[in-house]
Design an enzyme around this catalytic site. Structure first.
Site, PDB file in Angstrom:
ATOM      1  N   CYS A   1     -12.424  -9.464  -3.622  1.00  0.00           N
ATOM      2  CA  CYS A   1     -13.729  -8.990  -3.141  1.00  0.00           C
ATOM      3  C   CYS A   1     -13.817  -7.473  -3.241  1.00  0.00           C
ATOM      4  CB  CYS A   1     -13.949  -9.410  -1.686  1.00  0.00           C
ATOM      5  SG  CYS A   1     -14.184 -11.171  -1.445  1.00  0.00           S
ATOM      6  N   ALA A   2     -12.935  -6.871  -4.023  1.00  0.00           N
ATOM      7  CA  ALA A   2     -12.861  -5.413  -4.070  1.00  0.00           C
ATOM      8  C   ALA A   2     -13.623  -4.852  -5.263  1.00  0.00           C
ATOM      9  CB  ALA A   2     -11.402  -4.965  -4.088  1.00  0.00           C
TER      10      ALA A   2
ATOM     11  N   ASP B   1       0.867  -1.177   0.000  1.00  0.00           N
ATOM     12  CA  ASP B   1       0.000   0.000   0.000  1.00  0.00           C
ATOM     13  C   ASP B   1       0.904   1.227   0.000  1.00  0.00           C
ATOM     14  OD1 ASP B   1      -1.626   2.203   0.693  1.00  0.00           O
ATOM     15  OD2 ASP B   1      -3.074   0.902   1.676  1.00  0.00           O
TER      16      ASP B   1
ATOM     17  N   GLU C   1     -20.694  -6.730 -14.607  1.00  0.00           N
ATOM     18  CA  GLU C   1     -21.716  -7.232 -13.694  1.00  0.00           C
ATOM     19  C   GLU C   1     -23.089  -6.719 -14.109  1.00  0.00           C
ATOM     20  OE1 GLU C   1     -20.721  -6.385  -9.631  1.00  0.00           O
ATOM     21  OE2 GLU C   1     -18.870  -7.561  -9.692  1.00  0.00           O
TER      22      GLU C   1
ATOM     23  N   HIS D   1     -21.190 -10.867  -6.040  1.00  0.00           N
ATOM     24  CA  HIS D   1     -20.961  -9.588  -5.360  1.00  0.00           C
ATOM     25  C   HIS D   1     -21.683  -9.555  -4.007  1.00  0.00           C
ATOM     26  CE1 HIS D   1     -19.665  -5.224  -6.363  1.00  0.00           C
ATOM     27  NE2 HIS D   1     -19.568  -5.454  -5.069  1.00  0.00           N
ATOM     28  N   LEU D   2     -21.292 -10.499  -3.150  1.00  0.00           N
ATOM     29  CA  LEU D   2     -21.935 -10.647  -1.840  1.00  0.00           C
ATOM     30  C   LEU D   2     -21.151  -9.997  -0.704  1.00  0.00           C
ATOM     31  CD1 LEU D   2     -23.009 -14.423  -2.024  1.00  0.00           C
ATOM     32  CD2 LEU D   2     -24.380 -12.396  -2.545  1.00  0.00           C
ATOM     33  N   GLY D   3     -20.073  -9.270  -1.028  1.00  0.00           N
ATOM     34  CA  GLY D   3     -19.204  -8.740   0.016  1.00  0.00           C
ATOM     35  C   GLY D   3     -19.925  -7.991   1.118  1.00  0.00           C
ATOM     36  N   ALA D   4     -20.936  -7.228   0.744  1.00  0.00           N
ATOM     37  CA  ALA D   4     -21.674  -6.440   1.741  1.00  0.00           C
ATOM     38  C   ALA D   4     -22.992  -7.083   2.135  1.00  0.00           C
ATOM     39  CB  ALA D   4     -21.929  -5.040   1.195  1.00  0.00           C
TER      40      ALA D   4
ATOM     41  N   ASP E   1     -15.591 -12.407  -5.987  1.00  0.00           N
ATOM     42  CA  ASP E   1     -16.919 -11.888  -5.659  1.00  0.00           C
ATOM     43  C   ASP E   1     -17.296 -10.742  -6.596  1.00  0.00           C
ATOM     44  OD1 ASP E   1     -19.264 -11.769  -3.965  1.00  0.00           O
ATOM     45  OD2 ASP E   1     -18.457  -9.891  -3.158  1.00  0.00           O
TER      46      ASP E   1
END
Length: 531
Positions: free
Chosen positions: A232-233, A173, A263, A281-284, A258
């Site tokens: 998952c980002a 990062d 999409e 796309h289930l991350g949240a 994810d």
């Protein structure tokens, strides 16, 4: 008359009730977001629009929203909102930047386990009446090396969970300081080292020009044989076709995805491959996260519509109505100064000092600092806002200091930003003239007077004859039109800088031709939001 809010996506009844309790009239139509024509037909009747991801707040929709004052996104991602269009119409765009963090981090860990032990395939086989015990040989998590690309809010949670699983954690990062990494218990590394050493790689960065395709064919070739990759980002961070080939060749042992480049993902090069686990796309998507962000967005929108308070806005600072006319141009200046340094600085920032001189020292410097920090890290974190930026800087362990002083020079007031990295100290100063527009007045200690354009080129060079001609010829040959050209130098034959205001962004190959000159140290294409 009470303000009216349209809820066009699924929000909980508790969140809807918050609007009512705060004195806001609510029209709850959770299926309307999928009907673009009907939504555009009625959107002009509302002061606020509360959405999740199904509703697309496009430029066309925003043009029809003649009374809209605020768009609230229950969640962190605002990809479905045309923020420039909203900004031009004076519509505030709010999100809930931290409500999904734990849920998304947990999903990444869950996918890592699923890929490590081939759980979905083993489940399907067993439920089909087979008993293929020897077919599903997995690997342990304990003792393995996890490479985390992006150690911000979600990434740092993943790091914490991975350490609890007794993994070794490497973090890449650019904004993560060595001290912050040590406090987190992880090892800060460059991307190539992470690729070479990690047994698992998980991505937690936003989609920007710098991160798009960060795991492309070339990067994947640098990874450790047998690596497993989790995303998952955002779709597009990984080249799906290149990853599919790496899996087929056996170089990559598996993947958990994810998010996808397109999409809803009805097809992908990854579908059908062995040991690839895919989720929609289930991350949240947990009860807790969905409830949290729904409640937060209802509270934030109500506070703005009833009280005028601005919280977690993407495109507006948190300021009072009384401050706005005076503060607004200096907010833009602060954002520009931060964006300049953020785009030209390539190594990790360790310290930030902000100097407020003259009249700026008497202003709401908290808002100014927040705007500056948001500009500074926007090149790395596209969905940063003035509320989340200071938190992100603190989490990364960057030392921040402010200095206020009375007027010392010819300007009634100015702001100076100085950042220190492991390699250098860089500074830039600017002010606002009577026309309300930001201007650069000093860069690297070199005085100048330069307008801020939407597209600029920054060149750092040694002062030698022929530089102006070389720059002009190189850009002219590439078809780049120069609108303005400002120069400054430390002394004859010393350090010099050039700021060129151009009509459109300059491609990397043109910058490479500039830096091929022996006297040019750096050439950067800069983009500023000056609307």
């Amino acid at each position: 008359m009470a303000p009216r809010v349209l809820v066009s996506d699924e929000l909980s009844e508790t969140a809807v009730q918050i609007f009512r309790d705060r004195g806001v009239e609510v029209d709850f139509q959770p299926k309307l977001g999928k009907d673009k024509e009907k939504l555009a037909e009625i959107i002009g009747n509302y002061d606020g629009l509360a959405i999740r991801s199904a509703t697309k707040a496009t430029e066309k929709l925003i043009a029809a929203a003649t009374n809209l004052k605020v768009i609230g996104r229950a969640g962190i991602g605002v990809d479905n909102v045309d923020i420039p269009a909203a900004s031009r119409r004076g519509i505030i765009v709010m999100n809930t930047p931290f409500g999904n963090s734990i849920t998304t981090a947990e999903h990444a860990i869950a996918l890592m386990f699923a890929v490590a032990r081939q759980l979905p395939a083993a489940d399907a086989s067993t439920q089909a009446g087979k008993w293929e015990k020897s077919k599903f040989m997995g690997v342990e998590i304990t003792g393995k090396t996890l490479g985390v690309i992006g150690a911000g809010n979600i990434g740092s949670i993943v790091c914490s969970r991975a350490l609890g699983l007794k993994m070794h954690v490497l973090a890449y990062d650019p904004f993560l300081s060595k001290e912050r990494a040590e406090a987190m218990g992880v090892t800060k590394v460059e991307l190539d080292e992470l690729l070479a050493k990690a047994d698992f790689i998980t991505l937690h960065v936003p989609m920007t020009d710098k991160t798009r395709g960060i795991l492309n064919k070339e990067a994947l070739a640098k990874t450790k044989p047998g690596v497993r990759i989790i995303n998952c980002a955002r779709g597009g961070l990984v080249d799906e076709a290149a990853l599919a080939e790496a899996i087929k060749s056996g170089h990559v042992a598996g993947a958990g995805f994810d998010v996808f480049e397109v999409e809803p993902a009805t097809e992908s090069p990854l579908f059908g491959l062995p040991n690839v686990v895919c989720t929609p796309h289930l991350g949240a998507s947990t009860t807790e996260a969905q409830e949290n962000v729904a409640l937060q967005v209802a509270e934030q929108m109500s506070d703005y519509l009833i009280k005028g308070a601005v919280t977690n806005a993407i495109n507006m600072p948190s300021i009072t109505a009384e401050e706005a006319p005076i503060l607004k141009p200096f907010i833009k200046l602060a954002d520009v100064l931060g964006a300049f340094v953020g785009q030209v600085t390539e190594s990790a920032i360790k310290e930030i000092e902000i100097l407020y001189d003259g009249q700026t020292a008497q202003m709401n410097t908290k808002a100014l600092t927040s705007a500056l920090l948001a500009g500074l890290i926007r090149s790395q974190v596209s969905d940063v806002n003035m509320v989340s930026a200071p938190i992100m800087i603190k989490e990364k362990g960057i030392v921040l200091s402010e200095v206020k002083r009375d007027k010392t020079g010819v300007y009634d007031g100015y702001i100076k930003l100085t950042v220190t990295t492991a390699n250098q100290t860089r500074s830039v100063a600017g002010t606002v003239f009577s026309d309300g527009k930001p201007r650069f007045i000093q860069i690297k200690g070199i005085n100048m007077d330069a307008d801020v354009g939407a597209n600029m080129i920054y060149i750092s060079n040694t002062d030698v004859p022929g530089m102006i001609g070389f720059m002009g010829t190189t850009l002219g040959d590439a078809g780049v039109n120069i609108a303005n050209f400002q120069l400054g130098r430390e002394k004859e034959g010393g350090d010099a800088i050039a700021l060129l205001y151009v009509d459109e962004p300059v491609k990397q190959d043109v910058l490479d031709k500039l830096t091929a000159h022996h006297a040019i140290k750096q050439a950067k294409s800069l983009v500023f939001n000056i609307d």
